[in-house]
Write an enzyme that holds these catalytic residues in place. Structure first.
Site, mmCIF file in Angstrom:
data_model
loop_
_atom_site.group_PDB
_atom_site.id
_atom_site.type_symbol
_atom_site.label_atom_id
_atom_site.label_comp_id
_atom_site.label_asym_id
_atom_site.label_seq_id
_atom_site.Cartn_x
_atom_site.Cartn_y
_atom_site.Cartn_z
ATOM 1 C CB CYS A 1 -2.975 0.651 -2.459
ATOM 2 S SG CYS A 1 -2.919 2.404 -2.864
ATOM 3 C CE1 TYR B 1 2.915 5.349 -3.247
ATOM 4 C CE2 TYR B 1 1.654 3.560 -4.220
ATOM 5 C CZ TYR B 1 2.815 4.018 -3.644
ATOM 6 O OH TYR B 1 3.863 3.163 -3.457
ATOM 7 C CG ASP C 1 -1.775 1.237 1.339
ATOM 8 O OD1 ASP C 1 -2.356 1.631 0.312
ATOM 9 O OD2 ASP C 1 -1.882 1.837 2.434
ATOM 10 C CB CYS D 1 -9.130 5.235 0.378
ATOM 11 S SG CYS D 1 -7.494 5.543 1.077
ATOM 12 C CB THR D 2 -6.750 0.123 1.964
ATOM 13 O OG1 THR D 2 -5.558 0.792 1.519
ATOM 14 C CG2 THR D 2 -7.284 -0.761 0.860
HETATM 15 N N1 DGL Z 1 -4.571 3.273 0.869
HETATM 16 C C1 DGL Z 1 -4.516 3.994 -0.374
HETATM 17 C C2 DGL Z 1 -5.745 3.688 -1.205
HETATM 18 O O1 DGL Z 1 -6.405 2.706 -0.934
HETATM 19 C C3 DGL Z 1 -4.242 5.430 -0.096
HETATM 20 C C4 DGL Z 1 -4.012 6.239 -1.296
HETATM 21 C C5 DGL Z 1 -3.055 7.369 -1.191
HETATM 22 O O2 DGL Z 1 -1.913 7.150 -0.803
HETATM 23 O O3 DGL Z 1 -3.454 8.474 -1.564
HETATM 24 O O4 DGL Z 1 -6.078 4.350 -2.149
#
Ligand code: DGL
Length: 274
Positions: free
Chosen positions: A74, A43, A11, A184-185
């Protein structure tokens, strides 16, 4: 035939632990390696090419650790890179997408909400699912700006996190949304706070259990399951601070875990566990 090699997870940070813990609960004999790329988090607002390069570097790292299956824990990395990773690497890969289908099936009001990052909501996976499963249903999308950062700082239940969540959730609830998919995780780590805000006004959907079932199906399909008697081990890598990962794992009742700090070089292989 059994396969005792680990399952690899990654992730942009600590959020994928929400998926990891459900897989470990469902498949207690499987060894796992979790990679948190906290140094490059979030991300969500990064260009697709950058997210792909980071995802590829982490996948190479996990394969070098002999992982038999990769879970892209993720949504944002899945939106940017899932199909591309599958074409690049010869290993089964399970990804994430917002649980729009169950939300669309369960809604009574005809209004469903999706809270996710910009990268996920703009991605092909989400647009495709939204088109296929939501005929006649109004989808209220909301970027959870700032929430990933709050989780990465360990601020799971602070006034600022609550303020952000209220700002994103109240308009959805006012629009008669009765299902809210967490896309979003990182967000399921805020579930106690989210549920306090939403109360009984809507159902909050965390896709982690569905992903754990999918991991089990894919292991079976490829004959990659480990033997039932195996004693599982779990190893963690982070490009950020070990302390945060340790604190969150401890909240999930995982204490005394092995965490290493690594550097990631997106253009080449990841290297340098300390
Ligand atoms: N845990 C990521 C997701 O599920 C977070 C995304 C990010 O870093 O912006 O999208």
């Amino acid at each position: 035939m059994t396969d005792s090699r680990p399952i690899g997870f990654f992730d942009s940070g600590v959020g994928g632990l929400s998926v990891w813990k459900e897989v470990v609960r469902r498949l207690p004999h499987e060894a796992t390696i979790y990679f948190a790329d906290s140094a490059h988090c979030p991300y969500g607002s990064r260009p697709i090419a950058v997210v792909r390069a980071l995802s590829a570097a982490i996948t190479r790292f996990l394969l070098a650790q002999d992982c038999k299956l990769i879970v892209v824990a993720c949504n944002t990395a899945s939106a940017a890179a899932l199909e591309w990773l599958r074409a690049e690497f010869d290993v089964p890969i399970v990804g994430m997408e917002p649980a729009l289908k169950p939300a669309a099936e369960a809604t009574q009001t005809g209004h469903v909400g999706v809270l996710a990052t910009e990268g996920t909501l703009n991605g092909y996976l989400f647009k495709n699912t939204a088109q296929r499963h939501t005929g006649g249903i109004k989808v209220h999308v909301q970027v959870g700006e700032g929430l990933v950062e709050q989780v990465e700082l360990g601020r799971l239940d602070t006034p600022e996190t609550e303020r952000l969540l209220r700002q994103y959730l109240e308009p959805m609830l006012a629009a008669q949304v009765d299902q809210i998919a967490l896309g979003c995780t990182h967000y399921p780590l805020l579930l106690p706070l989210i549920e306090r805000i939403v109360a009984d006004r809507a159902q909050v959907i965390d896709p982690a259990q569905a992903v754990a079932r999918q991991v089990q199906r894919v292991l079976m399909l490829h004959s990659l399951e480990t033997a039932a008697g195996c004693v599982a081990w779990h190893r963690f890598y982070t490009t950020g601070q070990k302390e945060l990962l340790a604190a969150l794992l401890s909240q999930l009742k995982w204490k005394r875990v092995e965490i290493s700090r690594v550097q990631l070089e997106p253009a080449r292989n990841a290297s340098g566990a300390d």
